[in-house]
Structures are given as C-alpha cells and as structure tokens.
Design a protein around this motif. Sequence first.
Motif, PDB file in Angstrom:
ATOM      1  N   GLU A 166       0.804  -0.881  -0.311  1.00  0.00           N
ATOM      2  CA  GLU A 166       0.306   0.308   0.251  1.00  0.00           C
ATOM      3  C   GLU A 166       0.704   0.883  -0.120  1.00  0.00           C
ATOM      4  OE1 GLU A 166      -3.860   2.175   2.338  1.00  0.00           O
ATOM      5  OE2 GLU A 166      -3.095  -0.113   2.612  1.00  0.00           O
ATOM      6  N   ARG A 199      -5.089  -0.656  -3.127  1.00  0.00           N
ATOM      7  CA  ARG A 199      -6.065  -0.206  -4.073  1.00  0.00           C
ATOM      8  C   ARG A 199      -7.265  -1.032  -4.819  1.00  0.00           C
ATOM      9  NH1 ARG A 199      -2.610   3.759  -3.161  1.00  0.00           N
ATOM     10  NH2 ARG A 199      -3.242   5.301  -0.870  1.00  0.00           N
ATOM     11  N   HIS A 200      -6.717  -2.463  -5.003  1.00  0.00           N
ATOM     12  CA  HIS A 200      -6.897  -3.019  -5.606  1.00  0.00           C
ATOM     13  C   HIS A 200      -7.807  -4.599  -4.777  1.00  0.00           C
ATOM     14  CE1 HIS A 200      -6.848  -0.133  -9.012  1.00  0.00           C
ATOM     15  NE2 HIS A 200      -5.212  -0.325  -8.957  1.00  0.00           N
ATOM     16  N   ASP A 258      -1.129   4.454  -7.419  1.00  0.00           N
ATOM     17  CA  ASP A 258      -1.668   3.506  -7.140  1.00  0.00           C
ATOM     18  C   ASP A 258      -0.805   2.501  -7.005  1.00  0.00           C
ATOM     19  OD1 ASP A 258      -3.636   1.660  -8.355  1.00  0.00           O
ATOM     20  OD2 ASP A 258      -3.064   1.782 -10.815  1.00  0.00           O
ATOM     21  N   CYS A 259      -2.103   1.091  -5.863  1.00  0.00           N
ATOM     22  CA  CYS A 259      -0.782   0.391  -6.033  1.00  0.00           C
ATOM     23  C   CYS A 259      -1.646  -0.982  -5.455  1.00  0.00           C
ATOM     24  CB  CYS A 259      -0.099   0.151  -3.688  1.00  0.00           C
ATOM     25  SG  CYS A 259      -1.794   0.716  -2.888  1.00  0.00           S
TER      26      CYS A 259
END
Length: 101
Positions: free
Chosen positions: A13, A23-24, A19-20
């Motif tokens: 994170e 986050r998905h 973005d990482c």
Amino acid sequence: MSYQYHLFFCLNERSNGDDCCARHNAQALFDYTKKRVKELGLNGAGKVRVNKAGCLDHCANGPVMVVYPQGIWYSMIDTEDVAEIIDSHLVQGKPVERLMI
C-alpha cells in the motif's frame, strides 16, 4: 524444494496516493486464495504455500501474484480469476495465459 508451488501476493500500500495492489482488493484475493487452497487440501509441505509480499513493482497491473518455481506472474480482478488460477495452474499444472503479465 519444500513446495510444489509458492505463491507471492503483492499487498503493498503506497501512502503517497500512487496506484498499488492494496487499492485493488489484493488483501481479499489473498485471503480467498489461502482459504481455497486449504479447502482443496493443496496446502502444506510439498504442496502449495501462499505468502504475502511487499511491492513486486507491477503496480499498474495490480493486484499481482507470482507463482514459483516457474516465475509466472498473474494479474487478477476477482475471486473468479483466482479460482481459475487455482484450478488450472495449481491443480492441473496449466498456467492461465489470459491472466499472465
């Protein structure tokens, strides 16, 4: 080798807003994988090991998992993708080309 397959999930994170994998939905997919591998009796010495990993440097493809010893990298969207990887790659020995990066 102590495992037939060793899976590493990026759960990184980034605190700076980049973005990482975290986050998905990476944590939920990791949890699902561990649970499903155990349910199928695939876990344990000589079988499958599922581990957390830090950044695997494929943030734009997240969530990302790499399967060793083959070194096959996957990007997954949901539990259906993970289930396909488990069934095809871990059970049948056939990597899932459509999810490879």
